[in-house]
Motif scaffolding. Structure first.
Motif, PDB file in Angstrom:
ATOM      1  N   GLU A  66       0.826  -1.203   0.000  1.00 51.40           N
ATOM      2  CA  GLU A  66       0.000   0.000   0.000  1.00 51.40           C
ATOM      3  C   GLU A  66       0.862   1.256   0.000  1.00 51.40           C
ATOM      4  N   ALA A  69       2.459   2.153  -3.439  1.00 53.52           N
ATOM      5  CA  ALA A  69       1.516   2.413  -4.526  1.00 53.52           C
ATOM      6  C   ALA A  69       1.250   3.898  -4.754  1.00 53.52           C
ATOM      7  N   TRP A  70       1.677   4.745  -3.824  1.00 55.56           N
ATOM      8  CA  TRP A  70       1.418   6.174  -3.981  1.00 55.56           C
ATOM      9  C   TRP A  70       2.187   6.716  -5.189  1.00 55.56           C
ATOM     10  N   ARG A  74       6.506   6.188  -7.333  1.00 60.25           N
ATOM     11  CA  ARG A  74       6.756   5.419  -8.561  1.00 60.25           C
ATOM     12  C   ARG A  74       8.255   5.393  -8.870  1.00 60.25           C
ATOM     13  N   GLY A 261      -1.701   0.550 -14.856  1.00 67.11           N
ATOM     14  CA  GLY A 261      -1.653  -0.374 -13.730  1.00 67.11           C
ATOM     15  C   GLY A 261      -0.263  -0.951 -13.578  1.00 67.11           C
ATOM     16  N   SER A 263       1.875  -0.154 -11.619  1.00 69.57           N
ATOM     17  CA  SER A 263       2.704   1.052 -11.690  1.00 69.57           C
ATOM     18  C   SER A 263       3.974   0.960 -10.863  1.00 69.57           C
ATOM     19  N   GLU A 264       3.996   0.076  -9.872  1.00 66.26           N
ATOM     20  CA  GLU A 264       5.191  -0.062  -9.049  1.00 66.26           C
ATOM     21  C   GLU A 264       6.300  -0.815  -9.794  1.00 66.26           C
ATOM     22  N   GLU A 421      -8.487   5.720  -3.837  1.00 63.98           N
ATOM     23  CA  GLU A 421      -7.322   4.869  -3.677  1.00 63.98           C
ATOM     24  C   GLU A 421      -6.739   4.916  -2.272  1.00 63.98           C
ATOM     25  N   ALA A 425      -7.705  -0.983  -1.426  1.00 59.40           N
ATOM     26  CA  ALA A 425      -6.774  -1.431  -2.470  1.00 59.40           C
ATOM     27  C   ALA A 425      -7.481  -1.788  -3.764  1.00 59.40           C
ATOM     28  N   ARG A 428      -6.524  -0.126  -7.127  1.00 56.21           N
ATOM     29  CA  ARG A 428      -5.188  -0.553  -7.575  1.00 56.21           C
ATOM     30  C   ARG A 428      -5.246  -1.964  -8.148  1.00 56.21           C
ATOM     31  N   ARG A 431      -6.763  -1.810 -11.611  1.00 58.19           N
ATOM     32  CA  ARG A 431      -5.845  -1.335 -12.649  1.00 58.19           C
ATOM     33  C   ARG A 431      -4.818  -2.410 -13.000  1.00 58.19           C
ATOM     34  N   ASP A 432      -4.346  -3.126 -11.992  1.00 60.22           N
ATOM     35  CA  ASP A 432      -3.411  -4.222 -12.261  1.00 60.22           C
ATOM     36  C   ASP A 432      -4.071  -5.298 -13.116  1.00 60.22           C
TER      37      ASP A 432
END
Length: 532
Positions: A66, A69-70, A74, A261, A263-264, A421, A425, A428, A431-432
């Motif tokens: 979590e 994910a902000w 990134r 998605g 994004s990490e 968000e 979760a 997120r 999007r994944d």
């Protein structure tokens, strides 16, 4: 009756207290039953492993996932150091690196880890979404599988040992670089060239979609100079002694892509200018080994991660609907809401049960997915291998489509909070899931391949027999209906003829394949539910 109160006392503390103390596996009785049904003599070992890792996944790693994910966390590129040296450093949050080391420290691919233990641990890990973990895990799994078959040189043996057993307390991480800008899923159109120079293979050209770019090694497809065949190579990201110097193996990371998605996780464009690499297996079978082994594990992960995100979404949505009141009673008692929760529950359970059943089918194969290509199989075993190949594609195609639908429906049950968000979760995970639908062969590519496979095999394996075999245990009338449907579709126009009839056949085939795999999943779900 409610009265005006400027100091509105309403809050979400009860729901949040449950969520903060939710143990993924302990509060997943369906997964516990699936373990008992499908893992056989290993059930106690698998259950114990799940309970042990769930304490990490549900709390420590969930909070890390979590946090990273902000948007401000990134990953980003530092192309040069302060002295003008090209380093292409991928800057990631500290939590990402700590979680990655802890997850890979589970030694999921070591000889001591049973495949069912790996399966259940990955299922629980995937409930936290991508988190820069899911993609590297499955890429490493596929890399280990193909290198185990072709560990013929000291260099490859060293890479394999690093990924399986670790080195100096850290485990090697894998990636896979296939796509080029002009080719996409058409890997044969790739232009990356492999040249032999002074007794070594070196790679020249560009790759356009390179995920897990921070990995230690990558499986790379390339055409040997003067050949139209696609070879398979394993490429270290750094040569010995160069990682500490941040001097990459003769390639540059040109830019990181901005995705909706996952994004990490870094997905980047690369230019290779003489990158040292080692051939894996016969060069003329490079594409077959990449798709048949490496991509196969990635497709399996899409199915398992879809089940993981759907089960988490159903669990949290159901609890929220018990907590949230409107018009004087919990919204979960509203028939419309109850029906939607039942839809999510069915999708989640059938997907997880199907993933368990497919994994059991794979483990029952002599040699598993990595059986030798020249194996002398009996007719029965040949059919079983064919079934697995098609089921893997069907699962990827169906689950990657079902997961976004289930997650979107779950978000809707939270009302406006569903898209916040910082509230849950689910956005997120949604999007994944949308990104997962496009990885490892989008829907159209898989549907076309399954159609082509069934036509090609029809001389020795009738499509109706295929349907009956994979749907053993399904209602007889459903099996007969699907048998008639597949005969009608495969006897009609092909999928590549531009005509009104072909367009209709394509639509029918899309619907049929989705329904066929749902039937396979439903048999598996019924097997679990009978456990009681």
């Amino acid at each position: 009756m409610s009265y005006p109160n400027a100091a509105n006392p309403y809050g979400f503390d009860d729901f949040l207290a449950w969520r903060e103390n939710c143990d993924y596996y302990a509060q997943d009785p369906f997964a516990q039953k699936a373990v008992r049904v499908f893992t056989g003599a290993h059930a106690a070992e698998v259950d114990a492993a799940a309970r042990e890792i769930s304490g990490k996944v549900s709390f420590r790693w969930r909070k890390m996932a979590e946090s990273i994910a902000w948007p401000e966390k990134r990953p980003w590129m530092m192309h040069y150091d302060g002295h003008g040296n090209r380093i292409d450093r991928i800057v990631r949050p500290h939590e990402t690196e700590v979680m990655e080391q802890e997850v890979f420290g589970e030694a999921l691919f070591a000889d001591k880890t049973h495949p069912w233990v790996r399966f259940i641990k990955m299922y629980l890990i995937y409930q936290n979404g991508e988190a820069c973990i899911s993609c590297p895990l499955t890429c490493t799994e596929g890399m280990v599988a193909v290198l185990e078959r072709f560990a013929e040189t000291p260099e490859i043996q060293s890479i394999l040992a690093h990924c399986k057993e670790g080195r100096d307390g850290r485990f090697g991480i894998g990636a896979q670089y296939l796509s080029e800008i002009q080719g996409g899923s058409d890997v044969k159109a790739n232009l990356l060239e492999a040249r032999q120079e002074n007794g070594h293979w070196r790679l020249y050209g560009t790759k356009f979609f390179c995920s897990a770019t921070h990995a230690d090694y990558a499986m790379v497809t390339a055409k040997p100079a003067g050949s139209e065949q696609v070879g398979l190579f394993v490429m270290p990201s750094w040569l010995p002694g160069d990682k500490a110097r941040e001097r990459r193996n003769h390639f540059t990371i040109d830019r990181i892509k901005w995705k909706m998605g996952t994004s990490e996780l870094t997905t980047a464009e690369l230019t290779l200018d003489g990158a040292l690499a080692y051939p894996v297996g016969p060069l003329e079978r490079g594409l077959a080994n990449m798709v048949g082994i490496v991509l196969t594990y990635s497709r399996l992960t899409v199915g398992l991660s879809g089940a993981a995100s759907m089960m988490r979404a159903w669990r949290e949505a159901a609890r929220y609907c018990d907590f949230r009141e409107a018009f004087g009673f919990p919204i979960g008692r509203m028939p419309m809401v109850a029906g939607q929760l039942a839809t999510i529950e069915k999708a989640a359970k059938r997907t997880l049960a199907g993933a368990f059943r497919l994994n059991a089918d794979i483990l029952s194969l002599p040699g598993g997915l990595a059986a030798a290509p020249d194996a002398q199989d009996t007719d029965d075993l040949k059919q079983r291998r064919f079934n697995i190949r098609e089921l893997i594609m069907l699962q990827k195609m169906a689950t990657s489509f079902d997961a976004p639908d289930a997650l979107r429906l779950a978000m809707s049950l939270f009302g406006g909070h569903g898209v916040m968000e910082d509230f849950s979760a689910l956005p997120r995970l949604y999007r994944d899931a949308a990104v997962n639908e496009l990885w490892e062969g989008p829907r159209n590519v898989l549907l076309a391949q399954i159609h082509r496979d069934l036509l090609s095999a029809s001389s020795w394996y009738a499509p109706e027999v295929f349907v009956a075999n994979i749907l053993a245990g399904a209602p007889e009338d459903l099996v007969k209906e699907l048998q008639q449907e597949i005969k009608g579709i495969l006897s009609g126009p092909g999928l590549f003829e531009m005509s009104p009839d072909a367009l209709e056949v394509c639509a029918r085939w899309d619907r049929f394949c989705h329904r066929l795999f749902h039937a396979y999943q439903d048999v598996a779900a019924a097997m679990v539910e009978k456990q009681g």
